[in-house]
Enzyme design. Sequence first.
Site, PDB file in Angstrom:
ATOM      1  N   GLY A   1      67.062  39.775  72.224  1.00  0.00           N
ATOM      2  CA  GLY A   1      67.413  40.565  71.053  1.00  0.00           C
ATOM      3  C   GLY A   1      67.176  39.827  69.755  1.00  0.00           C
ATOM      4  O   GLY A   1      67.455  40.319  68.681  1.00  0.00           O
ATOM      5  N   GLY A   2      66.603  38.620  69.886  1.00  0.00           N
ATOM      6  CA  GLY A   2      66.235  37.891  68.670  1.00  0.00           C
ATOM      7  C   GLY A   2      65.282  38.739  67.828  1.00  0.00           C
ATOM      8  O   GLY A   2      65.282  38.687  66.606  1.00  0.00           O
ATOM      9  N   GLY A   3      64.513  39.579  68.553  1.00  0.00           N
ATOM     10  CA  GLY A   3      63.568  40.467  67.870  1.00  0.00           C
ATOM     11  C   GLY A   3      64.093  41.884  67.710  1.00  0.00           C
ATOM     12  O   GLY A   3      63.357  42.798  67.367  1.00  0.00           O
TER      13      GLY A   3
ATOM     14  N   THR B   1      56.078  35.283  72.518  1.00  0.00           N
ATOM     15  CA  THR B   1      55.524  34.717  73.763  1.00  0.00           C
ATOM     16  C   THR B   1      54.690  35.756  74.516  1.00  0.00           C
ATOM     17  O   THR B   1      53.668  35.429  75.113  1.00  0.00           O
ATOM     18  CB  THR B   1      56.659  34.165  74.652  1.00  0.00           C
ATOM     19  OG1 THR B   1      57.450  33.240  73.893  1.00  0.00           O
ATOM     20  CG2 THR B   1      56.117  33.482  75.895  1.00  0.00           C
TER      21      THR B   1
ATOM     22  N   GLY C   1      60.034  38.055  76.915  1.00  0.00           N
ATOM     23  CA  GLY C   1      60.530  36.776  76.415  1.00  0.00           C
ATOM     24  C   GLY C   1      62.042  36.731  76.480  1.00  0.00           C
ATOM     25  O   GLY C   1      62.690  37.671  76.939  1.00  0.00           O
TER      26      GLY C   1
ATOM     27  N   GLU D   1      64.048  46.955  75.874  1.00  0.00           N
ATOM     28  CA  GLU D   1      63.716  45.881  76.824  1.00  0.00           C
ATOM     29  C   GLU D   1      64.597  45.976  78.061  1.00  0.00           C
ATOM     30  O   GLU D   1      64.144  45.801  79.185  1.00  0.00           O
ATOM     31  CB  GLU D   1      63.899  44.515  76.149  1.00  0.00           C
ATOM     32  CG  GLU D   1      62.838  44.233  75.112  1.00  0.00           C
ATOM     33  CD  GLU D   1      63.136  42.981  74.312  1.00  0.00           C
ATOM     34  OE1 GLU D   1      64.315  42.624  74.154  1.00  0.00           O
ATOM     35  OE2 GLU D   1      62.170  42.350  73.855  1.00  0.00           O
TER      36      GLU D   1
ATOM     37  N   SER E   1      58.789  42.062  74.095  1.00  0.00           N
ATOM     38  CA  SER E   1      58.614  41.798  72.662  1.00  0.00           C
ATOM     39  C   SER E   1      58.779  40.304  72.365  1.00  0.00           C
ATOM     40  O   SER E   1      59.286  39.559  73.186  1.00  0.00           O
ATOM     41  CB  SER E   1      59.693  42.571  71.877  1.00  0.00           C
ATOM     42  OG  SER E   1      59.752  43.896  72.325  1.00  0.00           O
ATOM     43  N   GLY E   2      58.331  39.934  71.180  1.00  0.00           N
ATOM     44  CA  GLY E   2      58.510  38.552  70.737  1.00  0.00           C
ATOM     45  C   GLY E   2      57.179  37.842  70.599  1.00  0.00           C
ATOM     46  O   GLY E   2      56.114  38.456  70.701  1.00  0.00           O
TER      47      GLY E   2
ATOM     48  N   ASP F   1      65.652  34.605  74.393  1.00  0.00           N
ATOM     49  CA  ASP F   1      66.128  33.626  73.412  1.00  0.00           C
ATOM     50  C   ASP F   1      66.755  32.411  74.089  1.00  0.00           C
ATOM     51  O   ASP F   1      66.736  31.307  73.534  1.00  0.00           O
ATOM     52  CB  ASP F   1      67.167  34.295  72.491  1.00  0.00           C
ATOM     53  CG  ASP F   1      66.511  35.363  71.638  1.00  0.00           C
ATOM     54  OD1 ASP F   1      65.544  35.030  70.923  1.00  0.00           O
ATOM     55  OD2 ASP F   1      66.908  36.520  71.734  1.00  0.00           O
TER      56      ASP F   1
HETATM   57  O1  DER Z   1      63.939  39.972  71.125  1.00  0.00           O
HETATM   58  C1  DER Z   1      63.681  39.600  72.253  1.00  0.00           C
HETATM   59  O2  DER Z   1      64.409  39.802  73.247  1.00  0.00           O
HETATM   60  C2  DER Z   1      62.453  38.761  72.449  1.00  0.00           C
HETATM   61  O3  DER Z   1      62.012  38.809  73.767  1.00  0.00           O
HETATM   62  C3  DER Z   1      62.791  37.369  72.026  1.00  0.00           C
HETATM   63  O4  DER Z   1      64.064  37.059  72.397  1.00  0.00           O
HETATM   64  C4  DER Z   1      61.837  36.305  72.557  1.00  0.00           C
HETATM   65  O5  DER Z   1      61.272  35.794  71.462  1.00  0.00           O
HETATM   66  P1  DER Z   1      60.142  34.674  71.475  1.00  0.00           P
HETATM   67  O6  DER Z   1      59.255  34.954  72.677  1.00  0.00           O
HETATM   68  O7  DER Z   1      59.454  34.896  70.177  1.00  0.00           O
HETATM   69  O8  DER Z   1      60.848  33.371  71.585  1.00  0.00           O
END
Ligand code: DER
Length: 243
Positions: free
Chosen positions: A100-102, A33, A87, A108, A30-31, A89
């Site tokens: 876990g930013g997302g 990238t 991806g 994941e 997710s994310g 953080d």
């Molecule tokens: O939530 C997540 O783990 C995503 O992979 C995130 O951390 C990566 O976000 P980005 O690819 O938008 O920087």
Amino acid sequence: SVIEKSKQLAAWTAVDEHVLPDYRVIGIGSGSTVPYVVERIVSQGAEANKDRVFIPTGFQSKELIVSSGLSLGDVDQYPTIDVTLDGADEVDTQLNCIKGGGACHLREKVLAEAATTRVYICNQFILVADYRKNVEYLGTNFKAGVPIEVVPFAYAKVLQNLHQVLDSPKATLRMAVAKAGPVVTDNGNFVIDAPFDINKMKEPYTIMAQIKMLTGVVEVGLFCHMARAAYFGNQDGSVTVKW
Ligand code: DER
């Protein structure tokens, strides 16, 4: 932008080196990238992808796979995955990472663990990120804190334990932007973001284990000793690979 270009560079390089012709089951994280990961896989052509199945790590990841015309699979059907690309953080020198930013880190982590290879015993979990994520110690750039998925019933108790027991006084419940109230994950849970002193982040496995033991915690956005490699796109157009 320079950041988007560096994400694309990391993703394309990782796909070229790790999504091998005979790999059939591929985990997609997710994310912002991972769309570049999918873009590069699609560019390998219909013939290369016709027998492949792609496992998502959440709603966004599923929509990305479907909208790209790739075959969607389920981790129930494919508990062992040839390679998972995701991806991060932040990634430290030991390949520990904050994710876990997302708010997708539970699924994941399931897919990261499922990613094994036929050749090595280590995981085939590959990280792709822009240069901001390449750090010596976790917490250097990513200040939001460790994402923690918790059951709604227990969130106040977990917050209290983080404040009073685990020394994260600034831990907060992640509130939604486009809706009233807290962020709700794909699993129907809440997310707490818990910043820790950078010295604590030098031992991410220790802090991860302590957080996981708190009653009500579902999963912690620290992935320790899991990734096989991390690809970072740099501002000058080069790529850094950490093994
Ligand atoms: O939530 C997540 O783990 C995503 O992979 C995130 O951390 C990566 O976000 P980005 O690819 O938008 O920087």
